[in-house]
Scaffold this active site. Structure first.
Site, PDB file in Angstrom:
ATOM      1  N   LYS A  67       2.698  10.436   8.020  1.00  0.00           N
ATOM      2  CA  LYS A  67       2.008  10.005   9.250  1.00  0.00           C
ATOM      3  C   LYS A  67       2.613  10.591  10.527  1.00  0.00           C
ATOM      4  CE  LYS A  67      -0.217   5.799   7.543  1.00  0.00           C
ATOM      5  NZ  LYS A  67      -1.633   5.981   7.765  1.00  0.00           N
ATOM      6  N   ASP A  76       9.251   2.683   1.602  1.00  0.00           N
ATOM      7  CA  ASP A  76       8.095   3.448   2.061  1.00  0.00           C
ATOM      8  C   ASP A  76       8.007   3.245   3.571  1.00  0.00           C
ATOM      9  OD1 ASP A  76       5.609   4.357   2.837  1.00  0.00           O
ATOM     10  OD2 ASP A  76       4.581   3.646   1.040  1.00  0.00           O
ATOM     11  N   PHE A  97       0.861  -1.193   0.000  1.00  0.00           N
ATOM     12  CA  PHE A  97       0.000   0.000   0.000  1.00  0.00           C
ATOM     13  C   PHE A  97       0.889   1.232   0.000  1.00  0.00           C
ATOM     14  CE2 PHE A  97      -2.405   3.482   1.880  1.00  0.00           C
ATOM     15  CZ  PHE A  97      -3.546   3.456   1.093  1.00  0.00           C
TER      16      PHE A  97
END
Ligand code: PLP
Length: 392
Positions: free
Chosen positions: A246, A217, A129
């Protein structure tokens, strides 16, 4: 629930008025222990006094001037991130998806500038993702995220997918068109899938041998989530580029791309940009986050409480294998494999006062603030135990 919002989320009918540390409060005075942290965002809990101070102080000075001018706060944050990582340079953006976009652009540009005009393909993993932009959904593996959004439904769009852990298969997929290998060291949305022990080392060697970029990532696994500033540190390798977001702002939107000079040297003014990326306000808050996270005591807390939670959950599993079967992950990025539907367990946990996040593969994610105490971790365990027993 609003009739005015685009229904991109299957929202839970619950809203909060305020938060303190790992606790969230509702209008009717109910409180919830937040082991979701806004999906790994509120890494220092809610209303953290250090972050409040940084936000308040910067908000009274200057919020935003654009990247047409020097931004001192951005320069300090970039230096701090480089000092704490493999990187020489930083590009700031606003989200994880935007970080993904930039990473892919920079990887292709790197080879282009070196005259390797064929090198456009990026190897990615199953269950990946990387965000919801067009490039993000192409790099990601969830077909639901892609349906109807791509110019050509069958298009691999320059991404080549391989299963995690199979180095031989990955090597077979490398050809003259391959530019980079891009993946999460620990997949979050995909179900807390931790890359195998030698995997990152093997990929590093393959990248060196074939002149490919190794791109990670760390949008979910970074900023101390696993007990190191970056998850890649557990594998003792250095990547060429990393995407962050985040936890980087502890709740304030900010993303970043960290990269080596060998790539940065090919990027000229005008080749990439972001209006909001790295404004004064975001960078002041993020700097406070990074300085708090860098404290040895905090990172040790993540490791110790991660081990504590895993041990206690394993004990619950041993008496309840018909409900949950496994716990895995690193630090405070933990997954619990469910035998019952994960959404059912998440609902019961919520009813008993614990917020968690679901992930693919019928997994429940525990992503608490990194500064929770042992007492709060024990409280979560008590609720998990109660909830799991309710399914007997
Ligand atoms: C590993 C990873 N990459 C990228 C993203 C996308 O981040 P954002 O939602 O900030 O665009 C996420 C979000 O969950 C993520 O977990």
């Amino acid at each position: 629930m609003s009739n005015y919002l685009l229904s991109t989320y299957a929202r839970i009918n619950l809203s909060f008025t305020h938060g303190k540390g790992p606790w969230l409060f509702t209008d009717d005075k109910k409180k919830y222990l937040d082991f979701a942290s806004g999906i790994a965002v509120s890494c220092l809990g809610h209303s953290n006094p250090v972050l409040l101070k940084a936000l308040k102080s910067q908000s009274e000075k200057l919020w935003h001037t654009s990247n047409l001018y020097n931004i001192k706060e951005q320069e300090i944050l970039a230096e701090e991130l480089c000092n704490k990582s493999f990187a020489d340079r930083v590009f700031f953006c606003n989200s994880g998806a935007e970080a993904t976009e930039g990473l892919i652009k920079l990887a292709r540009k790197y080879h282009h500038k070196r005259g390797d005009f064929l090198k456009k393909e990026i190897i990615v993993l199953d269950n990946a993702f990387h965000g919801r932009t067009i490039t993000g959904i192409q790099a990601g593996s969830n077909s639901l995220h892609k349906e109807g959004f791509l110019a050509n439904e069958d298009c691999s769009c320059g991404f080549v997918r391989v299963p995690m852990g199979d180095i031989k298969y990955l090597e077979k997929k490398i050809n003259l068109n391959t530019a980079a290998i891009f993946f999460e060291p620990i997949q979050g949305e995909g179900g807390i899938n931790v890359c195998p022990e030698n995997y990152l080392m093997d990929i590093r060697k393959i990248c060196n041998k074939n002149n490919l970029l190794m791109i990670l990532d760390e949008v979910q696994s970074g900023v101390g989530r696993t007990g190191k500033m970056f998850a890649y540190e557990w594998w003792k390798i250095k990547p060429d580029m990393v995407g962050m977001a985040k936890g980087l702002g502890g709740g304030f939107p900010i993303g970043a791309i960290l990269l080596k000079n060998k790539i940065a040297k090919y990027i000229n003014p005008g080749s990439h940009g972001s209006t909001f990326g790295g404004n004064q306000l975001a960078c002041a808050v993020s700097l406070a986050v990074i300085r708090e996270i860098s404290k040895k005591k905090l990172l040790n807390n993540v490791i110790n409480l991660g081990i504590f939670l895993e041990k206690k959950i394993n004990k619950i599993i041993s008496n309840n294998t018909q409900v949950i079967t496994e716990v895995f992950g690193k630090g405070l990025m933990l997954g619990i494999k469910c035998k019952i539907p994960n959404a059912d367990l998440a609902k019961t946990l919520r009813e008993k006062g614990l917020l968690v996040v679901t992930a693919s593969n019928n997994v429940i994610r525990l992503l608490p603030p990194l500064n929770i105490t042992k007492k709060e971790a024990q409280k979560a365990i008590d609720i998990i135990n109660e909830a799991v027993n309710a399914f007997k």
